[in-house]
Structures are given as C-alpha cells and as structure tokens.
Design an enzyme around this catalytic site. Structure first.
Site, PDB file in Angstrom:
ATOM      1  N   ASN A  97      -2.580  -2.861  -3.650  1.00 15.65           N
ATOM      2  CA  ASN A  97      -3.883  -3.535  -3.651  1.00 15.65           C
ATOM      3  C   ASN A  97      -4.522  -3.785  -5.009  1.00 15.65           C
ATOM      4  O   ASN A  97      -5.449  -4.593  -5.101  1.00 15.65           O
ATOM      5  CB  ASN A  97      -4.862  -2.827  -2.703  1.00 15.65           C
TER       6      ASN A  97
ATOM      7  N   GLU B 146      -3.904  10.207  -4.039  1.00 16.10           N
ATOM      8  CA  GLU B 146      -5.093   9.353  -3.854  1.00 16.10           C
ATOM      9  C   GLU B 146      -4.840   8.556  -2.590  1.00 16.10           C
ATOM     10  O   GLU B 146      -4.056   7.599  -2.607  1.00 16.10           O
ATOM     11  CB  GLU B 146      -5.249   8.409  -5.047  1.00 16.10           C
TER      12      GLU B 146
ATOM     13  N   CYS C 154      -9.397   1.373  -0.774  1.00 23.50           N
ATOM     14  CA  CYS C 154      -9.556   2.734  -0.244  1.00 23.50           C
ATOM     15  C   CYS C 154     -11.011   3.165  -0.210  1.00 23.50           C
ATOM     16  O   CYS C 154     -11.433   3.921   0.642  1.00 23.50           O
ATOM     17  CB  CYS C 154      -8.768   3.706  -1.112  1.00 23.50           C
TER      18      CYS C 154
ATOM     19  N   GLU D  99      -8.981  11.334 -10.487  1.00 26.84           N
ATOM     20  CA  GLU D  99      -8.445  10.429 -11.498  1.00 26.84           C
ATOM     21  C   GLU D  99      -9.585   9.750 -12.259  1.00 26.84           C
ATOM     22  O   GLU D  99     -10.739  10.083 -12.094  1.00 26.84           O
ATOM     23  CB  GLU D  99      -7.522   9.401 -10.820  1.00 26.84           C
TER      24      GLU D  99
HETATM   25  P1  NAD Z   1       1.906   2.994   1.289  1.00 29.62           P
HETATM   26  O1  NAD Z   1       1.631   4.431   1.448  1.00 29.62           O
HETATM   27  O2  NAD Z   1       2.573   2.269   2.377  1.00 29.62           O
HETATM   28  O3  NAD Z   1       2.806   2.725  -0.027  1.00 29.62           O
HETATM   29  C1  NAD Z   1       2.404   3.162  -1.299  1.00 29.62           C
HETATM   30  C2  NAD Z   1       3.623   3.300  -2.189  1.00 29.62           C
HETATM   31  O4  NAD Z   1       4.451   4.356  -1.687  1.00 29.62           O
HETATM   32  C3  NAD Z   1       4.508   2.071  -2.262  1.00 29.62           C
HETATM   33  O5  NAD Z   1       4.960   1.914  -3.597  1.00 29.62           O
HETATM   34  C4  NAD Z   1       5.671   2.432  -1.336  1.00 29.62           C
HETATM   35  O6  NAD Z   1       6.877   1.778  -1.631  1.00 29.62           O
HETATM   36  C5  NAD Z   1       5.799   3.915  -1.599  1.00 29.62           C
HETATM   37  N1  NAD Z   1       6.452   4.697  -0.539  1.00 29.62           N
HETATM   38  C6  NAD Z   1       6.511   4.405   0.784  1.00 29.62           C
HETATM   39  N2  NAD Z   1       7.169   5.381   1.441  1.00 29.62           N
HETATM   40  C7  NAD Z   1       7.537   6.306   0.520  1.00 29.62           C
HETATM   41  C8  NAD Z   1       8.216   7.548   0.578  1.00 29.62           C
HETATM   42  N3  NAD Z   1       8.660   8.046   1.738  1.00 29.62           N
HETATM   43  N4  NAD Z   1       8.390   8.254  -0.559  1.00 29.62           N
HETATM   44  C9  NAD Z   1       7.914   7.787  -1.728  1.00 29.62           C
HETATM   45  N5  NAD Z   1       7.263   6.608  -1.858  1.00 29.62           N
HETATM   46  C10 NAD Z   1       7.070   5.877  -0.744  1.00 29.62           C
HETATM   47  O7  NAD Z   1       0.484   2.324   0.933  1.00 29.62           O
HETATM   48  P2  NAD Z   1       0.090   0.815   0.785  1.00 29.62           P
HETATM   49  O8  NAD Z   1       0.136   0.153   2.110  1.00 29.62           O
HETATM   50  O9  NAD Z   1       0.822   0.202  -0.354  1.00 29.62           O
HETATM   51  O10 NAD Z   1      -1.443   1.010   0.320  1.00 29.62           O
HETATM   52  C11 NAD Z   1      -2.486   1.200   1.224  1.00 29.62           C
HETATM   53  C12 NAD Z   1      -2.973   2.615   1.259  1.00 29.62           C
HETATM   54  O11 NAD Z   1      -3.251   3.086  -0.059  1.00 29.62           O
HETATM   55  C13 NAD Z   1      -4.283   2.749   2.018  1.00 29.62           C
HETATM   56  O12 NAD Z   1      -4.240   3.853   2.864  1.00 29.62           O
HETATM   57  C14 NAD Z   1      -5.306   2.943   0.905  1.00 29.62           C
HETATM   58  O13 NAD Z   1      -6.491   3.577   1.315  1.00 29.62           O
HETATM   59  C15 NAD Z   1      -4.522   3.739  -0.084  1.00 29.62           C
HETATM   60  N6  NAD Z   1      -5.128   3.659  -1.415  1.00 29.62           N
HETATM   61  C16 NAD Z   1      -5.782   4.743  -1.930  1.00 29.62           C
HETATM   62  C17 NAD Z   1      -6.408   4.662  -3.169  1.00 29.62           C
HETATM   63  C18 NAD Z   1      -7.169   5.817  -3.774  1.00 29.62           C
HETATM   64  O14 NAD Z   1      -7.475   5.765  -4.967  1.00 29.62           O
HETATM   65  N7  NAD Z   1      -7.521   6.837  -3.019  1.00 29.62           N
HETATM   66  C19 NAD Z   1      -6.340   3.468  -3.882  1.00 29.62           C
HETATM   67  C20 NAD Z   1      -5.661   2.387  -3.321  1.00 29.62           C
HETATM   68  C21 NAD Z   1      -5.047   2.492  -2.091  1.00 29.62           C
END
Ligand code: NAD
Length: 494
Positions: A166, A263, A298, A474
């Site tokens: 995002n 996060e 998020c 962070e």
């Molecule tokens: P996601 O968890 O699907 O993927 C995030 C990353 O993890 C990607 O690079 C993906 O390839 C990788 N990944 C997936 N499975 C994995 C595994 N088993 N082992 C290691 N890496 C793996 O998230 P998304 O759909 O890309 O993002 C949306 C989510 O991120 C939402 O829940 C959002 O709230 C959260 N988010 C949190 C913050 C924060 O600062 N708290 C900021 C932005 C997004």
C-alpha cells in the site's frame, strides 16, 4: 537511465515500464530472478504492465550469503559514516522522485499527487534516521564499586524487511534506513503485487551502497518465508496482515530464536463527542479514511463513533462529504481515489459490504463497483450505518474504502465499543474538553492516538500497535534502537 522523460503521460510511463529491463539488486549485482516470470498488473486497467521473474531459493540463499558476508564491514564503518551513505542514497533517490511517483501510481493505482507526497515522506524518513545516528550510544553503569561496566549497541547482522503493497516506495525507502544506520545489512522483500519502485530503488542503491549491504528480492510468500527461516537472519521486520505476521512469528520460532517486529492491521475508532468542532470533525472523518489509498491503510479510522445528540447531523454530513470524493484514474487531475490493488481485494471489500447489508446495516453512500470505471478494480467510497458494534463490518479490517458509523451515549460506552475489536493500532478523539480527551486517549487500546486530528504521522513519534495490530514501534528512535542488541562489557579492575 531514466524510466521516462518528465512531464510524462500515463501512456509513456506504461510503455516505459513495459520496455524496461527490470532487475533485482542481489548483493553485488543487478540481475534477473531465475524463477518463473509473473505478470505485474495495472489495477486501474487490469492490463499486464510487464512480467518479472521471481527470485528462486538459490537466489535467496545467495543474497543472504552476500548480506552475511558484508555485515561485519558495514558495521565496522561506524554510525556516522553509515548515516552519511544513507543520506547519499536519499539524495540519489530524490533525483528520481518523479519516476518513483509515477511507478507507484501505475503499479499500485494510487493518485499521482498522493504518491508525490509519499516519495517525499519516504526520503524524509531516511534522512531522519540518518540524523539519529548520534543516538547509537551505550551506557556506563555502576555495576560494582571498582569496575567499569559499559554497554554498546550492536547490530543483528542481516535484517529481513518484508513490506506490503500500500505504500510501495515510501515503505521501501523509509523501512531500510533504520536497520542500515544501526549497522545491519538488509534484504528487502517488497509485495509481489507492487515491486517496481523497490526494484528501481535497488538500482539506484547499487550506485551508492557498498556491495551486499542492501538486496531487493522479488517474489511472493515463499521468498518471504525462506528469509524468515534462514538461520543467518536474526531480525525480521514485517509490515502486513496479522495472519502473515503470526505465521512469521511461528516460522521464525521453528528454526531459532528471532527478533520479530510486526506492523499489522487495524480497525480504528474515531470517537466524536457532542462538544466537538463539527466542521473539523467532518473533515477529519473523511481524511481518516485515507481514500487516496482506497482505504487500504492500516491506520484508517474506519469506525466513526458519534455521541447520540450529534449523531444525525454528523452521519448526514459525513455521508454527503464522502459522496463528493472523486473517483477515477489515479493519474488524472483532481482524482481522490483510484482502484483497489487487486480483484481479490475488490471482491473482499464488496463481500464485506454485502454481508453487512444482509445483516441489517443501512447503506448511505456507494456500496458497489462503479460501472463507469469497470476497467479497473474499483470500489466506491462507501458509508454504512445501523450495524451493531459486534457486527462483522464493525470488527474486521476491510482494508478498503468502507466507513461504518455508529452512535454511543456515554464516554464509557464509546471506550467499550472502541476497545471491543481484536486490533489496536490507532484511535482519534474529538472533543473540546481536555480532561475527557486525555481520559479517552489513555483508555483506548491503541498505539497511536490523535486528539482533534486523524491520519497525520509526525516525524520521530513512535508508530505501532497493540493487540492484533502488532509489536514494536517505528518511525522513531525506538525503531532505530530496535535494530540493535545491547552488549554489556565489564572491566574488572584489579
Ligand atoms: P500481506 O500480509 O498479505 O503481505 C505482506 C508481505 O508479506 C508481502 O510482501 C507478502 O509477499 C509477504 N508474505 C506473505 N506471506 C508470507 C509468509 N508466509 N512469509 C513471509 N512473507 C510473506 O499484506 P498486504 O495485503 O500486502 O497488506 C495489507 C495488510 O498490511 C493490512 O492488514 C494492513 O493493515 C497491513 N499494514 C500495516 C501497516 C502498519 O504500519 N501497521 C502498514 C501498512 C499495511
């Protein structure tokens, strides 16, 4: 080489993306992954922009080998020299700012004006961490009367940085800075959905950073999992969904003891008391939805809790304001919301809306896929009301442009509703009463709370969540120090 001449048209950038030789920075060399080529899709049009091969298991192993080999020399440079190099990288990235903004607009479907802000933010955060290098100090402690007891902050070695889709460039840039300044080498894994700006960042970094200090690996869950399970990676920093965050904790624990920061998502509440500045509140409720990210944020305050005496006015005015949010192609002038990242996310958001309505929620605005924008994965800015606080739509993170509005009667009830979710990332309190504002802010189970504001992140102020929203902070000194582990040295004087 520049990606495109600026000012550019979307057609020119799309063609440049298609013709570009996309490579990954694997340790000392820019190269293609040896895995299968996977398509990168433009979410505004559903067209394939290009295909890029994923890193294979051998690629990832080689990357960690180089990151491991480079770690001691990078650490030995000391904090000020490392900070100077990170500043140099920030300067080099800044020169390509327009390329990065366009890449994220096309690759992630996010409005160009917003991506220009994101690029500036990512680079500013890099510089902020470079400026904090002086804080990498230890202590001298009175452990014994004659002895000398000192601590030194030591890097972990190799850090894996796994990021979501995002804020593609902003996260790639800002989240490598703290571990690098702290003396670690970094393997960055961007989302497989939006890798382009991180790949270009790797190219720019190859000109600035010593070899092996940063790698960028392109791939999906398997690549992330391999990094997590590599025994040489002792520190994992993850931003993404709570499901993956939990599986990373588990996978890390299966192979060793790892320092993991997470996060994760949020289902954040904005509490509007009856003495709030109504105009400011209405504007903030809309701003808090982060429509520029199609609600894929998020920190979005996606639950608006309004005290009953002002409920009708606030509900109606927020609905009117959301109905005016302009949806369109993200590179067009004046567009406030583009598409969602993927068909999966679009269907997921629409599914939440449909189930909420079946469960009795009233739809005030939006609610579907705009027919005039059927070329992309669009979901209309949506406002629902009439749900109970324990309804799915009021409990689960939609990660889409969907706002739920609910009434409350007392301060106690507002706090109970706000804290009734499993998440605990952000919260916002609107009132003119400073006592009530502070009482509520401190009662909220959330890591980052605004009083009479929402959404804004302030430099140096720790951001992160409690409960299902994560562990660690962070954007702050806390983040920098989280990439160090304390060594204690005791000198026994005889
Ligand atoms: P996601 O968890 O699907 O993927 C995030 C990353 O993890 C990607 O690079 C993906 O390839 C990788 N990944 C997936 N499975 C994995 C595994 N088993 N082992 C290691 N890496 C793996 O998230 P998304 O759909 O890309 O993002 C949306 C989510 O991120 C939402 O829940 C959002 O709230 C959260 N988010 C949190 C913050 C924060 O600062 N708290 C900021 C932005 C997004």
């Amino acid at each position: 080489m520049s990606l495109a001449e600026h000012p550019a048209t979307p057609e020119e950038v799309i063609s440049a993306i298609n013709n570009y030789h996309w490579q990954q920075l694997h340790g000392s060399e820019l190269r293609e992954g040896r895995g299968e080529a996977a398509p990168i899709i433009n979410p505004s049009t559903k067209d394939v922009l290009t295909t890029i091969a994923w890193a294979t298991r051998d690629d990832v192993t080689a990357v960690v080998n180089e990151a491991s080999d480079a770690a001691a020399a990078w650490a030995a440079r000391g904090p000020y020299a490392r900070a100077a190099i990170v500043r140099e990288l920030a300067d080099a990235l800044e020169k390509r700012a327009e390329d990065f903004a366009w890449l994220d607009t096309i690759d992630a479907g996010l409005p160009l004006w917003m991506m220009r802000i994101d690029i500036v933010t990512g680079i500013a955060r890099m510089r902020m961490f470079a400026d904090m290098a002086h804080a990498l100090t230890g202590q001298s402690l009175p452990g014994s009367p004659q002895g000398l007891h000192v601590t030194t902050p030591e890097p972990f070695g190799v850090v894996a940085r796994i990021i979501p889709f995002n804020h593609p460039f902003m996260f790639a840039a800002s989240k490598i800075a703290a571990p690098l300044v702290a003396g670690n080498t970094v393997v960055l894994k961007p989302s497989e959905l939006t890798p382009l700006s991180a790949l270009l960042l790797g190219e720019v970094a190859a000109e600035v950073l010593p070899s092996g200090v940063l790698s960028v690996v392109h791939g999906g869950p398997d690549v992330g999992d391999q990094l997590v399970r590599d025994k040489r990676v002792h520190r994992i920093a993850f931003t993404g969904s709570h499901g993956v965050g939990r599986s990373i904790q588990q996978a890390g624990a299966e192979v060793g003891v790892k320092s993991v920061s997470l996060e994760l998502g949020g289902k954040n509440a904005l509490i509007a008391y009856d003495d709030a500045d109504i105009d400011g509140l209405i504007a903030s409720a809309v701003k808090g939805m982060n429509f520029a990210f199609a609600g894929q944020s998020c920190g979005s305050t996606s639950r608006l809790l309004v005290q009953r005496s002002i409920f009708t006015e606030v509900r109606d005015r927020v609905a009117e304001a959301v109905a005016r949010v302009r949806q369109g192609l993200p590179w067009e002038e004046g567009v406030q919301i583009g598409p969602m990242i993927s068909q999966r996310q679009q269907e997921r958001a629409l599914g939440f809306i449909e189930r909420a309505r079946e469960a009795g929620a009233e739809l005030l605005v939006g609610g579907s896929h705009p027919t005039e924008l059927s070329s992309g994965w669009y979901v209309e800015p949506t406002v629902l009301t009439g749900m109970t606080p324990d309804a799915e739509i009021a409990q689960e993170e939609v990660f889409g442009p969907v706002l739920s509005i609910m009434p409350f009667d007392s301060e106690e009830e507002a706090i109970t509703i706000a804290n009734s979710v499993d998440y605990g990332l952000t919260g916002s309190v609107w009132t003119q009463d400073i006592d009530r504002a502070f009482r509520t802010a401190r009662a909220l189970e959330a890591g980052y709370v605004w009083i009479n504001d929402t959404s804004t992140h302030f430099p140096g102020v720790p951001f992160g969540g409690v409960k299902l929203s994560g562990i660690g902070r962070e954007e702050s000194l806390e983040e920098l120090l989280s990439y160090t582990q304390t060594r204690a040295i005791n000198v026994v004087l005889r």
